[in-house]
Scaffold this motif. Structure first.
Motif, PDB file in Angstrom:
ATOM      1  N   SER A  91      52.369  27.356   9.752  1.00 12.25           N
ATOM      2  CA  SER A  91      52.385  28.729   9.230  1.00 12.25           C
ATOM      3  C   SER A  91      53.224  29.669  10.097  1.00 12.25           C
ATOM      4  CB  SER A  91      50.956  29.272   9.091  1.00 12.25           C
ATOM      5  OG  SER A  91      50.365  28.761   7.920  1.00 12.25           O
ATOM      6  N   LYS A  92      53.619  29.217  11.280  1.00  7.01           N
ATOM      7  CA  LYS A  92      54.524  30.056  12.083  1.00  7.01           C
ATOM      8  C   LYS A  92      55.940  29.827  11.582  1.00  7.01           C
ATOM      9  CE  LYS A  92      54.457  30.397  16.630  1.00  7.01           C
ATOM     10  NZ  LYS A  92      54.152  30.244  18.074  1.00  7.01           N
ATOM     11  N   SER A  93      56.225  30.377  10.402  1.00  7.87           N
ATOM     12  CA  SER A  93      57.538  30.142   9.791  1.00  7.87           C
ATOM     13  C   SER A  93      58.009  31.424   9.126  1.00  7.87           C
ATOM     14  CB  SER A  93      57.438  29.045   8.726  1.00  7.87           C
ATOM     15  OG  SER A  93      56.720  29.536   7.618  1.00  7.87           O
ATOM     16  N   LEU A  94      59.329  31.525   8.930  1.00  9.05           N
ATOM     17  CA  LEU A  94      59.870  32.710   8.268  1.00  9.05           C
ATOM     18  C   LEU A  94      59.399  32.806   6.825  1.00  9.05           C
ATOM     19  CD1 LEU A  94      63.560  33.373   9.343  1.00  9.05           C
ATOM     20  CD2 LEU A  94      61.523  34.775   9.736  1.00  9.05           C
ATOM     21  N   SER A  95      59.200  31.646   6.180  1.00  6.55           N
ATOM     22  CA  SER A  95      58.748  31.721   4.779  1.00  6.55           C
ATOM     23  C   SER A  95      57.337  32.305   4.720  1.00  6.55           C
ATOM     24  CB  SER A  95      58.832  30.354   4.093  1.00  6.55           C
ATOM     25  OG  SER A  95      58.026  29.441   4.779  1.00  6.55           O
ATOM     26  N   THR A  96      56.494  31.984   5.710  1.00 13.19           N
ATOM     27  CA  THR A  96      55.151  32.586   5.715  1.00 13.19           C
ATOM     28  C   THR A  96      55.246  34.084   6.007  1.00 13.19           C
ATOM     29  OG1 THR A  96      54.347  30.500   6.639  1.00 13.19           O
ATOM     30  CG2 THR A  96      52.801  32.324   6.606  1.00 13.19           C
ATOM     31  N   VAL A  97      56.156  34.471   6.901  1.00 21.74           N
ATOM     32  CA  VAL A  97      56.346  35.895   7.188  1.00 21.74           C
ATOM     33  C   VAL A  97      56.686  36.637   5.898  1.00 21.74           C
ATOM     34  CG1 VAL A  97      57.872  37.574   8.336  1.00 21.74           C
ATOM     35  CG2 VAL A  97      57.056  35.562   9.595  1.00 21.74           C
ATOM     36  N   GLU A  98      57.623  36.074   5.137  1.00 25.56           N
ATOM     37  CA  GLU A  98      58.049  36.736   3.897  1.00 25.56           C
ATOM     38  C   GLU A  98      56.881  36.848   2.923  1.00 25.56           C
ATOM     39  OE1 GLU A  98      61.201  34.745   1.815  1.00 25.56           O
ATOM     40  OE2 GLU A  98      61.609  36.488   0.564  1.00 25.56           O
ATOM     41  N   SER A  99      56.132  35.747   2.796  1.00 24.10           N
ATOM     42  CA  SER A  99      55.006  35.759   1.862  1.00 24.10           C
ATOM     43  C   SER A  99      53.955  36.792   2.290  1.00 24.10           C
ATOM     44  CB  SER A  99      54.424  34.335   1.812  1.00 24.10           C
ATOM     45  OG  SER A  99      53.078  34.364   1.506  1.00 24.10           O
ATOM     46  N   VAL A 100      53.657  36.864   3.595  1.00 21.02           N
ATOM     47  CA  VAL A 100      52.652  37.821   4.081  1.00 21.02           C
ATOM     48  C   VAL A 100      53.144  39.256   3.844  1.00 21.02           C
ATOM     49  CG1 VAL A 100      51.519  38.708   6.171  1.00 21.02           C
ATOM     50  CG2 VAL A 100      51.606  36.245   5.760  1.00 21.02           C
ATOM     51  N   CYS A 101      54.426  39.513   4.159  1.00 16.41           N
ATOM     52  CA  CYS A 101      54.970  40.867   3.957  1.00 16.41           C
ATOM     53  C   CYS A 101      54.873  41.260   2.478  1.00 16.41           C
ATOM     54  CB  CYS A 101      56.427  40.948   4.404  1.00 16.41           C
ATOM     55  SG  CYS A 101      56.628  40.992   6.184  1.00 16.41           S
ATOM     56  N   ASN A 102      55.224  40.325   1.585  1.00 16.33           N
ATOM     57  CA  ASN A 102      55.178  40.654   0.152  1.00 16.33           C
ATOM     58  C   ASN A 102      53.750  40.931  -0.298  1.00 16.33           C
ATOM     59  OD1 ASN A 102      57.911  40.626  -0.389  1.00 16.33           O
ATOM     60  ND2 ASN A 102      57.968  38.409  -0.730  1.00 16.33           N
ATOM     61  N   ARG A 103      52.795  40.140   0.232  1.00 20.53           N
ATOM     62  CA  ARG A 103      51.401  40.368  -0.168  1.00 20.53           C
ATOM     63  C   ARG A 103      50.908  41.722   0.366  1.00 20.53           C
ATOM     64  NH1 ARG A 103      48.165  35.060   1.337  1.00 20.53           N
ATOM     65  NH2 ARG A 103      50.013  34.413   2.492  1.00 20.53           N
ATOM     66  N   MET A 104      51.376  42.099   1.555  1.00 17.53           N
ATOM     67  CA  MET A 104      50.953  43.398   2.112  1.00 17.53           C
ATOM     68  C   MET A 104      51.546  44.554   1.313  1.00 17.53           C
ATOM     69  SD  MET A 104      50.673  42.866   6.236  1.00 17.53           S
ATOM     70  CE  MET A 104      52.182  43.669   6.470  1.00 17.53           C
ATOM     71  N   ILE A 105      52.816  44.403   0.930  1.00 20.64           N
ATOM     72  CA  ILE A 105      53.457  45.481   0.142  1.00 20.64           C
ATOM     73  C   ILE A 105      52.749  45.608  -1.208  1.00 20.64           C
ATOM     74  CG2 ILE A 105      55.601  46.151  -1.029  1.00 20.64           C
ATOM     75  CD1 ILE A 105      57.037  44.719   1.435  1.00 20.64           C
ATOM     76  N   ALA A 106      52.475  44.452  -1.833  1.00 17.08           N
ATOM     77  CA  ALA A 106      51.785  44.478  -3.130  1.00 17.08           C
ATOM     78  C   ALA A 106      50.402  45.109  -3.005  1.00 17.08           C
ATOM     79  CB  ALA A 106      51.679  43.054  -3.687  1.00 17.08           C
ATOM     80  N   ALA A 107      49.786  44.959  -1.856  1.00 19.51           N
ATOM     81  CA  ALA A 107      48.430  45.512  -1.649  1.00 19.51           C
ATOM     82  C   ALA A 107      48.462  46.984  -1.253  1.00 19.51           C
ATOM     83  CB  ALA A 107      47.705  44.696  -0.579  1.00 19.51           C
ATOM     84  N   GLY A 108      49.665  47.551  -1.145  1.00 19.99           N
ATOM     85  CA  GLY A 108      49.763  48.988  -0.892  1.00 19.99           C
ATOM     86  C   GLY A 108      49.830  49.378   0.571  1.00 19.99           C
ATOM     87  N   LEU A 109      50.121  48.422   1.446  1.00 20.51           N
ATOM     88  CA  LEU A 109      50.283  48.811   2.856  1.00 20.51           C
ATOM     89  C   LEU A 109      51.634  49.478   3.057  1.00 20.51           C
ATOM     90  CD1 LEU A 109      48.096  46.338   3.203  1.00 20.51           C
ATOM     91  CD2 LEU A 109      48.757  46.617   5.591  1.00 20.51           C
ATOM     92  N   ASP A 110      51.666  50.524   3.860  1.00 18.41           N
ATOM     93  CA  ASP A 110      52.927  51.207   4.126  1.00 18.41           C
ATOM     94  C   ASP A 110      53.071  51.475   5.616  1.00 18.41           C
ATOM     95  OD1 ASP A 110      51.280  53.314   4.713  1.00 18.41           O
ATOM     96  OD2 ASP A 110      51.593  54.320   2.789  1.00 18.41           O
ATOM     97  N   ARG A 111      53.908  52.439   5.978  1.00 17.09           N
ATOM     98  CA  ARG A 111      54.188  52.624   7.403  1.00 17.09           C
ATOM     99  C   ARG A 111      53.018  53.259   8.153  1.00 17.09           C
ATOM    100  NH1 ARG A 111      58.171  55.547   5.163  1.00 17.09           N
ATOM    101  NH2 ARG A 111      59.713  54.171   6.052  1.00 17.09           N
ATOM    102  N   SER A 112      52.015  53.750   7.405  1.00 20.34           N
ATOM    103  CA  SER A 112      50.842  54.315   8.081  1.00 20.34           C
ATOM    104  C   SER A 112      49.744  53.265   8.277  1.00 20.34           C
ATOM    105  CB  SER A 112      50.287  55.484   7.277  1.00 20.34           C
ATOM    106  OG  SER A 112      49.774  54.989   6.050  1.00 20.34           O
ATOM    107  N   SER A 113      50.030  52.037   7.876  1.00 24.21           N
ATOM    108  CA  SER A 113      49.008  50.990   7.922  1.00 24.21           C
ATOM    109  C   SER A 113      48.952  50.309   9.288  1.00 24.21           C
ATOM    110  CB  SER A 113      49.316  49.934   6.858  1.00 24.21           C
ATOM    111  OG  SER A 113      49.343  50.519   5.582  1.00 24.21           O
ATOM    112  N   MET A 114      47.929  49.491   9.472  1.00 26.47           N
ATOM    113  CA  MET A 114      47.869  48.655  10.676  1.00 26.47           C
ATOM    114  C   MET A 114      47.441  47.242  10.270  1.00 26.47           C
ATOM    115  SD  MET A 114      44.589  47.810  11.914  1.00 26.47           S
ATOM    116  CE  MET A 114      42.931  48.132  11.293  1.00 26.47           C
ATOM    117  N   ILE A 115      47.705  46.315  11.200  1.00 24.03           N
ATOM    118  CA  ILE A 115      47.344  44.919  10.961  1.00 24.03           C
ATOM    119  C   ILE A 115      46.325  44.495  12.011  1.00 24.03           C
ATOM    120  CG2 ILE A 115      48.212  42.551  11.265  1.00 24.03           C
ATOM    121  CD1 ILE A 115      50.825  43.467   9.935  1.00 24.03           C
ATOM    122  N   ALA A 116      45.284  43.781  11.558  1.00 23.46           N
ATOM    123  CA  ALA A 116      44.374  43.133  12.501  1.00 23.46           C
ATOM    124  C   ALA A 116      44.631  41.631  12.418  1.00 23.46           C
ATOM    125  CB  ALA A 116      42.927  43.455  12.141  1.00 23.46           C
TER     126      ALA A 116
END
Ligand code: NAD
Ligand code: GLY
Length: 370
Positions: A93-118
């Motif tokens: 899972s330490k791969s660029l394809s996972t990074v892309e998938s996670v970023c897309n899921r976060m954007i779809a979920a409404g995370l923006d520049r005011s968000s944080m990640i745990a």
């Protein structure tokens, strides 16, 4: 009776109250809290430094079912609105394809520049989620909530984030310091024995480069919370002295990792756990330190016996060829412009970076651990 850690340990009360270890970096200072049960007060801790927001818990398929729910509950109680984004457990899972998938899921979920990640998980999740935090909307805060020994004693602290490339391990990444680290040693209770033991390779590394007395505190009667806190202190001190690994101090943390990363990659990710490969790398680094730096034999033996006490491998499986290890090492970013910079020990607690180690020396060290 519990074994005492070195005098620098401030953790005698770690089982009742969290230990606070400041990482006093000039531009990005933060605290590491180590405490049994701290996971359930994560929301309170995080809300003391960040405003409530839509946020993401990034975790993996093993850790999320165990710990995402209490974290979500705690975050909601403090006004956060979390979505849990889960990736498959394991180094793949330490791969660029996972990074892309996670970023897309976060954007779809409404995370923006005011968000944080745990980042809730082991070193894989921490490295991946930390990197996502570094690049999502050009950088948002990351809270590290490590759940393995490796992650609690090492990877969650220091801001090295990233993923693997086809050409080698950790080749794509960024420095992105967390805003807070919450290490709950109680979460370590669910680690399977192999995953529990592998983490002690990094503990033995810290002992070898900074705190030899810690080797006496690793027995079955160890105080896990105190050990985690002591290791965080060691890591924090080194990171504070050399945040970007430009002064030859943070490089000491690579003890055992140059050959270890080569072995991990040559074995194929998933075959050896990270700590198991590092154990083999430390064994090889001890051979080199004995020959080229005068490490006394009883001290090398002490290191190896500590690794063996956690069932960590000291003998390289026969089918992992020296050629494949050297090929993997050649892609390692620790080989700057083709020259090998190798961490050796003169004695326990006295590391240095050598430029004198040749490929032939490495071949000999690998042969010595077969
Ligand atoms: P990992 O994250 O893969 O975790 C090991 C396994 O344990 C996984 O299957 C995971 O799902 C499971 N797990 C995690 N927490 C658990 C829990 N509490 N209970 C039950 N199962 C649990 O591996 P790791 O050893 O934690 O981390 C290794 C990674 O860390 C490597 O990619 C390595 O490169 C990286 N690392 C980074 C740094 C750094 O400074 N950034 C330092 C050291 C290691
Ligand atoms: N784990 C090595 C480092 O943080 O520098």
């Amino acid at each position: 009776m519990r074994k005492k850690l070195s005098p620098a340990s401030a953790t005698d009360n770690a089982r009742s109250m969290p230990s606070r270890i400041p990482v006093a970096l000039r531009n990005s200072p933060y605290d590491v809290f180590v405490g049994d049960g701290i996971l359930s007060s994560a929301g309170i801790e995080i809300s003391s430094i960040l405003p409530p927001s839509r946020c993401a818990i990034i975790s993996d398929s093993v850790v999320a079912p165990l710990y995402a729910q209490p974290l979500e509950t705690s975050l909601r109680a403090s006004g956060f609105d979390p979505v849990t984004v889960t990736v498959p457990a394991g180094e793949a899972s330490k791969s660029l394809s996972t990074v892309e998938s996670v970023c897309n899921r976060m954007i779809a979920a409404g995370l923006d520049r005011s968000s944080m990640i745990a980042a809730l998980g082991g070193g894989v999740v921490g490295d991946l989620a930390g990197f996502v935090a570094a690049i999502h909307y050009r950088g948002i805060p990351c809270i590290q909530i490590p759940t393995t020994i490796v992650a609690q004693v090492d990877s969650s602290v220091g801001g090295k984030t990233g993923v693997n490339a086809a050409g080698g391990k950790n080749l794509i990444g960024a420095f992105h310091q967390p805003r807070l680290v919450l290490a709950d040693p109680r979460t370590l209770a669910t680690l399977p024995p192999r995953e529990f033991n592998e983490g002690f390779a990094e503990v033995v590394k810290h002992a070898a480069i900074r705190d030899p007395a810690m080797l006496d505190a690793l027995g079955p009667d160890r105080d896990l919370a105190a050990l985690v806190a002591r290791n965080v202190m060691i890591k924090a001190e080194i990171v504070m002295a050399d945040e970007f690994e430009t002064k030859g101090i943070r490089a000491f943390l690579n003890f055992g990792h140059t050959i270890g990363h080569g072995i991990e990659a040559a074995a194929g990710y998933g075959r050896l756990l990270h700590g198991e490969a590092i154990s083999l790398g430390i064994a090889a680094a001890c051979v080199l330190s004995r020959k080229h730096a005068g490490l006394p034999e009883p001290e090398a033996r002490r290191i190896l016996e500590s690794l063996a006490s956690f069932d960590l491998p000291l003998r390289l499986p026969a089918d992992i060829s020296t050629r494949s290890i050297l090929d993997a090492m050649a892609k390692d970013k620790k080989f700057s412009a083709g020259s090998i910079r190798f961490v050796l020990l003169r004695s326990l607690g006295d590391p240095f970076v050598s430029s004198e180690i040749t490929t032939g020396d490495i071949e000999h060290a690998i042969a010595s651990i077969r």
